[in-house]
Write a protein that holds these residues in place. Structure first.
Motif, PDB file in Angstrom:
ATOM      1  N   ILE A  53       6.063   9.858  -2.939  1.00  0.00           N
ATOM      2  CA  ILE A  53       5.575   7.573  -2.777  1.00  0.00           C
ATOM      3  C   ILE A  53       5.831   7.351  -1.145  1.00  0.00           C
ATOM      4  N   LYS A  54       4.670   7.327  -0.694  1.00  0.00           N
ATOM      5  CA  LYS A  54       5.116   6.963   0.547  1.00  0.00           C
ATOM      6  C   LYS A  54       4.612   5.156   0.970  1.00  0.00           C
ATOM      7  N   GLU A  55       5.209   4.904   0.935  1.00  0.00           N
ATOM      8  CA  GLU A  55       4.261   3.213   1.795  1.00  0.00           C
ATOM      9  C   GLU A  55       4.163   2.997   3.059  1.00  0.00           C
ATOM     10  N   VAL A  56       2.546   2.647   2.835  1.00  0.00           N
ATOM     11  CA  VAL A  56       2.362   2.908   4.461  1.00  0.00           C
ATOM     12  C   VAL A  56       2.255   1.033   4.462  1.00  0.00           C
ATOM     13  N   GLN A  57       1.463   0.815   5.778  1.00  0.00           N
ATOM     14  CA  GLN A  57       0.778   0.192   6.505  1.00  0.00           C
ATOM     15  C   GLN A  57      -0.283   0.184   6.932  1.00  0.00           C
ATOM     16  N   LEU A  58      -1.467  -0.792   6.538  1.00  0.00           N
ATOM     17  CA  LEU A  58      -2.818  -1.129   5.791  1.00  0.00           C
ATOM     18  C   LEU A  58      -2.922  -1.483   7.712  1.00  0.00           C
ATOM     19  N   ASN A  61       0.917  -1.018   0.029  1.00  0.00           N
ATOM     20  CA  ASN A  61       0.151  -0.529   0.003  1.00  0.00           C
ATOM     21  C   ASN A  61       0.597   1.389  -0.085  1.00  0.00           C
ATOM     22  N   PHE A  62       0.052   2.163  -0.702  1.00  0.00           N
ATOM     23  CA  PHE A  62       1.532   3.798  -1.349  1.00  0.00           C
ATOM     24  C   PHE A  62       0.613   4.874  -0.823  1.00  0.00           C
ATOM     25  N   VAL A  63       0.829   5.910  -0.725  1.00  0.00           N
ATOM     26  CA  VAL A  63       0.210   7.112  -0.642  1.00  0.00           C
ATOM     27  C   VAL A  63       1.257   7.658  -1.310  1.00  0.00           C
ATOM     28  N   ILE A  64       0.330   9.011  -2.142  1.00  0.00           N
ATOM     29  CA  ILE A  64       0.921   9.968  -2.945  1.00  0.00           C
ATOM     30  C   ILE A  64       1.388  11.320  -1.560  1.00  0.00           C
ATOM     31  N   VAL A  68      -3.882   3.539   9.154  1.00  0.00           N
ATOM     32  CA  VAL A  68      -2.163   3.410   8.626  1.00  0.00           C
ATOM     33  C   VAL A  68      -1.546   3.906   9.209  1.00  0.00           C
ATOM     34  N   THR A  69       0.028   3.433   9.192  1.00  0.00           N
ATOM     35  CA  THR A  69       1.514   3.406  10.086  1.00  0.00           C
ATOM     36  C   THR A  69       1.899   3.661   9.331  1.00  0.00           C
ATOM     37  N   GLY A  70       2.639   4.656   9.515  1.00  0.00           N
ATOM     38  CA  GLY A  70       3.698   5.125   7.806  1.00  0.00           C
ATOM     39  C   GLY A  70       3.931   6.410   7.964  1.00  0.00           C
ATOM     40  N   LEU A  71       3.026   6.982   8.491  1.00  0.00           N
ATOM     41  CA  LEU A  71       2.892   9.153   7.746  1.00  0.00           C
ATOM     42  C   LEU A  71       2.820   9.680   9.052  1.00  0.00           C
TER      43      LEU A  71
END
Length: 358
Positions: A320-325, A308-311, A335-338
């Protein structure tokens, strides 16, 4: 470390041109213009920290409150002469729902008339016998016998009137009346049909829908999560964005062997009659808060290669950042990662992701 790829907007055209150098043809001005237009019109949403409450999702449907409804049966056999209401009609207490022509009602009316006539005759006979008894022209036994016959006639008249009051109607007509004010939610007769007294099916069901029941199914694996008094949120297919709140007021502690579910009941006020019987609903049973979690719109997530990624947009451009849903709840994703306050792109994110990934 969370892997990410960064992209600065001013350098976007240079990178695109560099990638295009290895291709037979460079990107056309029209293609670059389209991407630039997407970037200029990008919309974002902030990453927020919310107190997440665990919940259990159930499926169910609306039913009429059994304490606020009445089933109407025919207490006499006959032929339907007229049906005065249709399914869904609102009726007032005492309103005529249908009219039957009944031989039984006619017989009851005849019994009342005969009993009344017999009372009149026996009364006159008793009075005449008393006069004769007073003049020593009749014996006391004659007078007592006439009095007994009069009392028997009164008893028969009372019995005939009670039967008539139970079945209702007069002459040969029998009327079915609404026992309460409400809506006709069931109708099982048509004009000119025959009705038998021993028929176990109700002819009408009238329900007051100002309060309805939500009956929801609980799967066996979720039974331990459900408690009496739990607060719930109910939504319908008609208007999924309009929630109704209530509490579980009854748990049916019986498991259906076919569906492996247990039923629960929520009594729901329905002042505007928006909730109608047989509507399918979604019931969310609220649990205990599980703490703060980072939340973003679900639409911001791009799935690529099972990840899973977000912009993310910041002063440096788009990244682009990968996140953990963790989980999705309706239109939100946890999510985590932001970081709280990050701005994530919520439109054309797939197109931008593909461009940044090249």
């Amino acid at each position: 470390m969370i892997s990410y790829k960064s992209f600065i907007i001013p350098a976007f055209v240079c990178i695109t041109a560099a990638v295009a150098c290895g291709r037979p043809e460079a990107a056309t001005p029209k293609e670059n213009g389209t991407l630039d237009s997407v970037i200029r019109n990008v919309t974002t949403a902030p990453v927020t920290a919310e107190e997440e409450t665990d919940y259990t999702k159930l499926n169910g449907k609306i039913q009429a409150n059994e304490d606020h409804q009445a089933k109407v049966y025919a207490l006499a056999s006959g032929k339907i002469k007229s049906v005065n209401v249709a399914l869904g009609d609102k009726v007032q207490k005492g309103q005529t729902l249908a009219v039957l022509q009944s031989m039984e009602v006619a017989a009851n009316s005849n019994d009342v008339a005969l009993a009344e006539a017999n009372v009149t005759i026996t009364k006159k006979n008793m009075e005449s016998t008393k006069d004769l008894y007073d003049g020593n022209l009749a014996t006391e036994r004659d007078y007592l016998s006439a009095k007994v016959e009069y009392n028997k006639a009164l008893s028969e008249l009372n019995k005939a009137k009670q039967v008539q009051s139970i079945t209702g109607g007069s002459n040969s007509l029998y009327e079915l009346h609404a026992p309460l004010t409400g809506y006709v939610i069931e109708k099982n007769i048509t004009a000119n049909s025959e009705v038998r007294q021993d028929n176990n099916n109700q002819l009408f069901t009238v329900a007051d829908l100002s309060n309805v029941w939500v009956i929801a199914n609980v799967y066996e694996s979720d039974i331990s999560k459900i408690h009496l008094g739990d607060e719930v949120t109910v939504t319908t297919l008609t208007d999924p964005n309009k929630p109704y709140t209530g509490k579980i007021d009854k748990i049916y502690n019986v498991l259906d062997p076919a569906t492996r579910t247990m039923k629960v009941r929520i009594s729901m006020p329905n002042p505007n009659n928006e909730l109608m019987p047989e509507m399918f609903v979604t019931v969310k049973v609220n649990g205990k808060p599980t703490g703060n979690m980072l939340s973003i719109p679900s639409q911001a997530i791009v799935l690529d290669d099972s990840k899973n990624f977000v912009i993310v947009k910041d002063t440096g451009g788009l990244h682009i950042k990968e996140v953990q849903l963790i989980k999705r709840v309706d239109a939100k994703a946890y999510v985590t990662g932001l970081k709280q306050g990050d701005q994530v792109v919520t439109n054309s994110q797939v197109f931008i992701y593909q461009a940044l990934s090249e």
